[in-house]
Design a protein around this motif. Sequence first.
Motif, short mmCIF file in Angstrom:
data_model
loop_
_atom_site.label_atom_id
_atom_site.label_comp_id
_atom_site.label_asym_id
_atom_site.label_seq_id
_atom_site.Cartn_x
_atom_site.Cartn_y
_atom_site.Cartn_z
N GLY A 139 0.80 -1.22 0.00
CA GLY A 139 0.00 0.00 0.00
C GLY A 139 0.83 1.27 0.00
N ALA A 140 2.08 1.17 -0.43
CA ALA A 140 2.99 2.33 -0.46
C ALA A 140 3.08 2.98 0.92
CB ALA A 140 2.55 3.34 -1.51
N GLU A 141 3.17 2.14 1.94
CA GLU A 141 3.13 2.65 3.32
C GLU A 141 4.24 3.64 3.62
OE1 GLU A 141 0.91 -1.21 3.20
OE2 GLU A 141 2.87 -0.51 2.44
N GLY A 142 5.46 3.34 3.19
CA GLY A 142 6.57 4.25 3.46
C GLY A 142 6.41 5.58 2.75
N LEU A 143 5.91 5.53 1.52
CA LEU A 143 5.67 6.77 0.78
C LEU A 143 4.60 7.61 1.47
CD1 LEU A 143 5.85 8.70 -1.62
CD2 LEU A 143 4.36 7.15 -2.90
N LEU A 144 3.52 6.97 1.90
CA LEU A 144 2.46 7.72 2.59
C LEU A 144 2.99 8.32 3.89
CD1 LEU A 144 -0.72 5.50 2.08
CD2 LEU A 144 0.09 7.44 0.73
N ARG A 196 4.58 13.23 6.80
CA ARG A 196 5.58 14.03 7.51
C ARG A 196 5.80 15.38 6.85
NH1 ARG A 196 10.69 15.58 7.21
NH2 ARG A 196 10.99 14.53 5.19
N VAL A 197 6.00 15.36 5.53
CA VAL A 197 6.33 16.59 4.81
C VAL A 197 5.15 17.55 4.77
CG1 VAL A 197 6.94 17.50 2.53
CG2 VAL A 197 8.10 15.47 3.41
N ARG A 198 3.95 17.01 4.61
CA ARG A 198 2.77 17.87 4.49
C ARG A 198 2.05 18.10 5.82
NH1 ARG A 198 5.02 19.00 0.31
NH2 ARG A 198 4.42 18.24 -1.75
N ALA A 199 2.57 17.51 6.88
CA ALA A 199 1.96 17.66 8.22
C ALA A 199 0.50 17.23 8.19
CB ALA A 199 2.10 19.10 8.71
N LEU A 200 0.26 16.03 7.68
CA LEU A 200 -1.09 15.49 7.55
C LEU A 200 -1.17 14.13 8.23
CD1 LEU A 200 -1.60 16.25 3.75
CD2 LEU A 200 -2.79 17.40 5.63
N PRO A 201 -2.34 13.75 8.75
CA PRO A 201 -2.50 12.39 9.28
C PRO A 201 -2.37 11.37 8.15
CG PRO A 201 -4.26 13.85 10.05
CD PRO A 201 -3.54 14.59 8.98
N VAL A 202 -1.62 10.33 8.36
CA VAL A 202 -1.39 9.35 7.31
C VAL A 202 -2.70 8.69 6.87
CG1 VAL A 202 -0.93 7.35 8.81
CG2 VAL A 202 0.19 7.53 6.57
N ALA A 239 -8.36 17.26 4.74
CA ALA A 239 -8.15 16.24 5.77
C ALA A 239 -9.25 16.23 6.82
CB ALA A 239 -6.80 16.45 6.44
N THR A 240 -10.01 17.31 6.91
CA THR A 240 -11.03 17.41 7.96
C THR A 240 -12.44 17.60 7.43
OG1 THR A 240 -10.63 19.80 8.12
CG2 THR A 240 -9.38 18.37 9.61
N ASP A 241 -12.60 18.09 6.21
CA ASP A 241 -13.92 18.37 5.65
C ASP A 241 -14.29 17.27 4.65
OD1 ASP A 241 -16.16 19.33 4.27
OD2 ASP A 241 -15.49 21.42 4.39
N PRO A 242 -15.32 16.48 4.93
CA PRO A 242 -15.67 15.36 4.04
C PRO A 242 -16.12 15.79 2.65
CG PRO A 242 -17.35 15.66 5.74
CD PRO A 242 -16.20 16.54 6.11
N ARG A 243 -16.35 17.08 2.46
CA ARG A 243 -16.77 17.56 1.13
C ARG A 243 -15.59 17.83 0.21
NH1 ARG A 243 -19.56 22.95 1.98
NH2 ARG A 243 -17.72 23.18 3.34
N VAL A 244 -14.37 17.87 0.75
CA VAL A 244 -13.22 18.35 -0.02
C VAL A 244 -12.18 17.25 -0.18
CG1 VAL A 244 -11.40 20.11 -0.15
CG2 VAL A 244 -13.61 20.66 0.91
#
Length: 588
Positions: free
Chosen positions: A263-268, A273-279, A410-415
């Motif tokens: 599932g490309a786990e390392g890439l995700l 990390r770089v984008r400061a987003l939940p994996v 990451a937080t809005d289900p519409r986007v």
Amino acid sequence: MGRDLQLRSATREDLEWIHELRHRVYARELGQHAPNSIGRLRDGLDGDNVYLVAARGTDRIGFISLTPPWLKRYALEKYLSHEELPLLADDDLFEVRLLTVEPRWRASAAAPLLMYAALRWIASRGGRRVVAMGRTELLDMYLAAGLRPVGHTVRSGALTFEVLTGSVTELTRLTTHRHSTTVERLRTQVDWRLDAPFAARPDGCEHGGASFTAIGTDFSSLHRRHRVLAADVLDAWFPPAPGVRAALADDPEWAARTSPPTGAEGLLAEIARVRALPVGTLVPGAGSSDLIFRAFGQWLTPQSRVLLLDPGYGEYAHVTERVIGCRVDRLRLRREDGWRMDPEQLSAAVEDGRYDLVVVVNPNNPTGRHAPADELRSVIATAPTRTRWWIDEAYLGYVDMGESLADLAATDPRVVVCSSLSKMYALSGMRAAYLVAEAATATELRRRTPPWSVSLPAQLAAVAALRDPAYYKGCWLRTHALRRQLATDLAGLDEAVTVEEAVANWLTVTLPADGPSAAQLVQECRRRDVHLRDLSPMSSEYQGRTVRIAVRDTAENERIVAAFRAALDSLRPGPAPLVPMSGDVSVC
């Protein structure tokens, strides 16, 4: 009919014959108009209309007339108002009229050939709908071609006409499937001199990259890559970061034979990390097209309604209209407004909740304009909750990654935000991308993602690229300087051309209305192994006159300018004879 059957755009000499034939047919033979002493019939659209002519040897056989939407007037307006026929207000409507064939050729294939040529010319200029007046006694011919009555009949002199319309996509599909044998027979018989390809590709979607056809898609002549200059695709001019090259060179035999992380786990994890987003909000893909097909195929049906920008990246129109069959509307971007997306206009378009999906490419390809993140956030905040937003940020690094809406997605289900690693990170050959969505949406998309969707070389390269932001920032800054110099050099070739810089790694050049078409210029540059992108099929807003040019390095940019200059010089005395074109005009 033999190979001397020719199909071409009308010359000045042809126009006299057209006016004389119109008088013979519509005045003397059919009684639509009163005969006149000069034996010629003209009208107010003659100076701006496009005429296509069929000829055999020195004998002209017939012609057809086309009225493009940028003229802002149609012959039908003499008979019906916009209130009576609302489609006259469509931005992409082309009027087809005056299909006329010399009497002794009426039993031949001349009329169907002219109708087919009109369809191909309109498609090559971004047309999406046609309207026509068909004589009632010839109605069966028009119905067989796929045109349908709109419910209005027009009387003119002694003739009665049925008003007909059709979708360019549907007419092309019908022609391809129902009349394929006839089309192939005509291909072998006709000297095709139009600056439109004779036939559309079978899937109806053209991408950039005709330059690879010149290199050789069977990879047997890869040495040609050093001669062919590919400015028709937006691949990076710079190499990938040193760490990427090292990762790919370290053990290529192992990378080729080894299955990648499923599932490309390392890439995700690196993207998170770089984008400061939940994996858990990330979904990997083998390029953005993989993600577009996968997500849209899950979310949309033929009953779905979608809003696209126009002009806009053609993959979205292809997937929504031609693959899924959605009802698609377009938010028109206009040259006179600097191609700016008006947030108030966008808000008004979506406020009634009619759309299941709105697609915004930002920066927009091909217009090259960027909508500020704050404007988009405001529009989305006030939009109906049922509408999903797909934000394509493939070129955002050239502007500022701080303008990303990934945190909102990451937080809005519409986007949902889609981000390709291909163009910004010089990894187009690797095919690596990701999207950002609220965790539940991302989980469902990952469930529908095939295992090993991103190859091991692509995962290795993408991780290494993301670990060297300083290198890429320098490349992006250098791109702006190269683009500005290329724009200056192209603008200096001819004061009649208009050069518009994008905010990313390309610019556009628009030719004057009385000059060569974009297709002619592209064809001439290809003779010099320089490949540019004709934007005409993407939108009628380009009026068949705009090319897109990818920014390359200094030496290659100089070669682009030289080829552009030589092409203009060769086309100035008059339209140069065109090599018959195949189905390689780009729309995506």
